[in-house]
Enzyme design. Structure first.
Site, PDB file in Angstrom:
ATOM      1  N   ASP A 125      -4.559 -12.675   2.731  1.00  0.00           N
ATOM      2  CA  ASP A 125      -5.820 -11.970   3.413  1.00  0.00           C
ATOM      3  C   ASP A 125      -6.719 -12.656   2.713  1.00  0.00           C
ATOM      4  OD1 ASP A 125      -5.328 -10.304   1.798  1.00  0.00           O
ATOM      5  OD2 ASP A 125      -4.772  -8.586   3.459  1.00  0.00           O
ATOM      6  N   HIS A 138       0.876  -0.801  -0.245  1.00  0.00           N
ATOM      7  CA  HIS A 138      -0.216  -0.210  -0.082  1.00  0.00           C
ATOM      8  C   HIS A 138       0.500   1.022   0.146  1.00  0.00           C
ATOM      9  CE1 HIS A 138      -3.715  -2.285   0.757  1.00  0.00           C
ATOM     10  NE2 HIS A 138      -3.379  -2.605   1.471  1.00  0.00           N
ATOM     11  N   HIS A 146      -6.166  -7.027  -0.244  1.00  0.00           N
ATOM     12  CA  HIS A 146      -6.407  -5.606  -1.117  1.00  0.00           C
ATOM     13  C   HIS A 146      -5.882  -5.502  -2.015  1.00  0.00           C
ATOM     14  CE1 HIS A 146      -7.097  -6.605   3.138  1.00  0.00           C
ATOM     15  NE2 HIS A 146      -7.785  -5.724   3.096  1.00  0.00           N
TER      16      HIS A 146
HETATM   17  C1  SP5 Z   1      -0.883  -5.283   4.139  1.00  0.00           C
HETATM   18  C2  SP5 Z   1      -2.763  -5.173   3.999  1.00  0.00           C
HETATM   19  O1  SP5 Z   1      -3.057  -5.868   4.198  1.00  0.00           O
HETATM   20  N1  SP5 Z   1      -2.909  -4.164   4.634  1.00  0.00           N
HETATM   21  C3  SP5 Z   1      -4.348  -3.699   4.820  1.00  0.00           C
HETATM   22  C4  SP5 Z   1      -4.799  -2.707   5.625  1.00  0.00           C
HETATM   23  C5  SP5 Z   1      -6.759  -2.378   5.231  1.00  0.00           C
HETATM   24  N2  SP5 Z   1      -6.508  -1.759   6.620  1.00  0.00           N
HETATM   25  C6  SP5 Z   1      -8.243  -1.569   6.689  1.00  0.00           C
HETATM   26  C7  SP5 Z   1      -8.564  -2.510   8.084  1.00  0.00           C
HETATM   27  C8  SP5 Z   1     -10.125  -2.009   8.527  1.00  0.00           C
HETATM   28  C9  SP5 Z   1     -10.969  -3.674   8.648  1.00  0.00           C
HETATM   29  N3  SP5 Z   1     -12.033  -3.142   8.620  1.00  0.00           N
HETATM   30  C10 SP5 Z   1     -13.207  -4.148   8.297  1.00  0.00           C
HETATM   31  C11 SP5 Z   1     -13.718  -4.617   8.762  1.00  0.00           C
HETATM   32  C12 SP5 Z   1     -14.579  -6.021   8.788  1.00  0.00           C
HETATM   33  N4  SP5 Z   1     -15.010  -6.796   9.923  1.00  0.00           N
HETATM   34 ZN    ZN Z   2      -4.089  -7.061   2.540  1.00  0.00          ZN
END
Ligand code: SP5
Ligand code: ZN
Length: 345
Positions: A285, A161, A198
């Protein structure tokens, strides 16, 4: 397969992050690395090797010098302003639309100048850990360049990211892009395949106007999923890079059947590009039980991902990105690598 890892990651130990307006336990935690190392050992991978120090030069091919100084100095400046009882540095203001990109002096605002989210904590040990992760990716890349058929850089914090002068999504230095750039500088033709759940927005941005490095990312629909503001199918590259970025669309909640369709499109595009080297941004993920996953792969799918990637028959560097289901992250990661190795041999 060569495995590169270092305990230096543990210096980056976020206690929590902001989610839903609340401080919650961090998802991106040091235990992730220990769990992955444990699974690799259980599956009889070779013992991990420590990274060598590559210095700043390869980082400066991807990131701005002022950005590196910011990452290094941010936490001391934060501490000077707020004191010891504010262990996580988060911005209170972001550089959003309709504002001017003026670089502020105030550290709180400076964080908002250099990040695009408010969920990525900066801590005392963040920069050192990020440097060690970049060195891990570079060390693994060097193994590949010296003839290894495959290598795995167990990077933490992750990187995909982070853009030239932007952190976010738990990422500070873009390990994948740094390794890809280094390999390019050795004269190699590199394609990047990002299979984290992501969008790899930082990697895309870094190479967006270039035709010499192909970037492909498979991820949940950005209308529903972080990073939201990039990762759509119509982002195909710009200028000289037009046609050298691919985001095959994937519906939220996709399982293996839909995922493989997108993966096949990715593999076909990579084959047409004709790289001599593949860099895989390996996030797990995509797992249905991952706490922040937009996709729904199951455990048995992960060796198949590795096997599909091996069809490209290129020297392949795997760089660890996300994966937060702590009960499974080790096995999922090991299984991609095993699937790759078994199909390659
Ligand atoms: C490297 C990587 O996988 N980064 C991911 C960053 C995501 N950050 C935001 C996380 C917000 C999580 N909210 C989702 C809730 C669902 N239960
Ligand atoms: Zn990710």
């Amino acid at each position: 397969m060569k495995v590169i890892a270092t305990p230096a990651h543990a210096a980056h130990a976020p206690s929590g992050e902001l989610e839903g307006g609340r401080f919650v336990p961090a998802y991106e935690v040091p235990a992730r690395v220990d769990l992955i190392l444990g699974a690799l050992e259980a599956h009889s991978f070779a013992a991990p090797e420590a990274p060598s120090a590559f210095g700043e030069a390869p980082l400066l091919k991807v990131h701005g010098a002022a950005y590196l100084r910011f990452l290094e100095d941010a936490f001391p400046a934060w501490r000077a302003k707020f004191g010891d009882d504010h262990p996580s540095a988060f911005p209170s203001t972001l550089l959003g639309r309709h504002l001017r990109a003026m670089k502020p002096r105030d550290i709180d605002a400076l964080l908002g100048y250099y990040t695009f989210d408010i969920a990525t904590p900066l801590h005392a040990g963040t920069y050192g850990a990020a440097r060690a992760a970049a060195d891990s990716a570079l060390t693994a890349a060097r193994h590949l360049h010296e003839g290894a058929p495959a290598a795995f850089a167990l990077c933490r914090p992750p990187g995909h990211h982070a853009a030239q002068d932007l952190y976010g999504g738990y990422c500070y230095l873009n390990n994948t892009a740094i390794a890809a750039q280094w390999l390019t500088d050795q004269g190699r033709r590199v394609a990047i395949l990002d299979i984290d759940g992501h969008h790899g927005n930082g990697t895309q941005t870094i190479f967006y106007e270039r035709a010499d490095v192909l970037t492909v990312s498979l991820h949940g629909d950005p209308r529903d999923t972080y990073p939201f503001f990039l990762g759509y199918a119509d982002e195909t590259g710009a200028g000289a890079g037009e046609g050298f970025n691919l985001n095959p669309p994937l519906a939220t909640g996709s399982r293996l059947d839909a995922y493989r369709e997108a993966l096949n499109a990715a593999i076909a595009r990579i084959e047409a590009f004709g790289p001599d080297t593949l860099v895989v941004a390996l996030g797990v993920d995509t797992f249905a039980e991952d706490p922040i996953s937009p996709l729904a792969l199951i455990e048995a799918d992960y060796p198949r991902l590795g096997a599909e990637i091996s069809r490209l028959k290129r020297p392949t560097l795997f760089v660890m990105e996300g994966g937060y289901a702590l009960h499974a992250v080790g096995n999922l990661t090991a299984n991609v690598l095993l699937g790759f190795s078994q199909a390659s041999s």
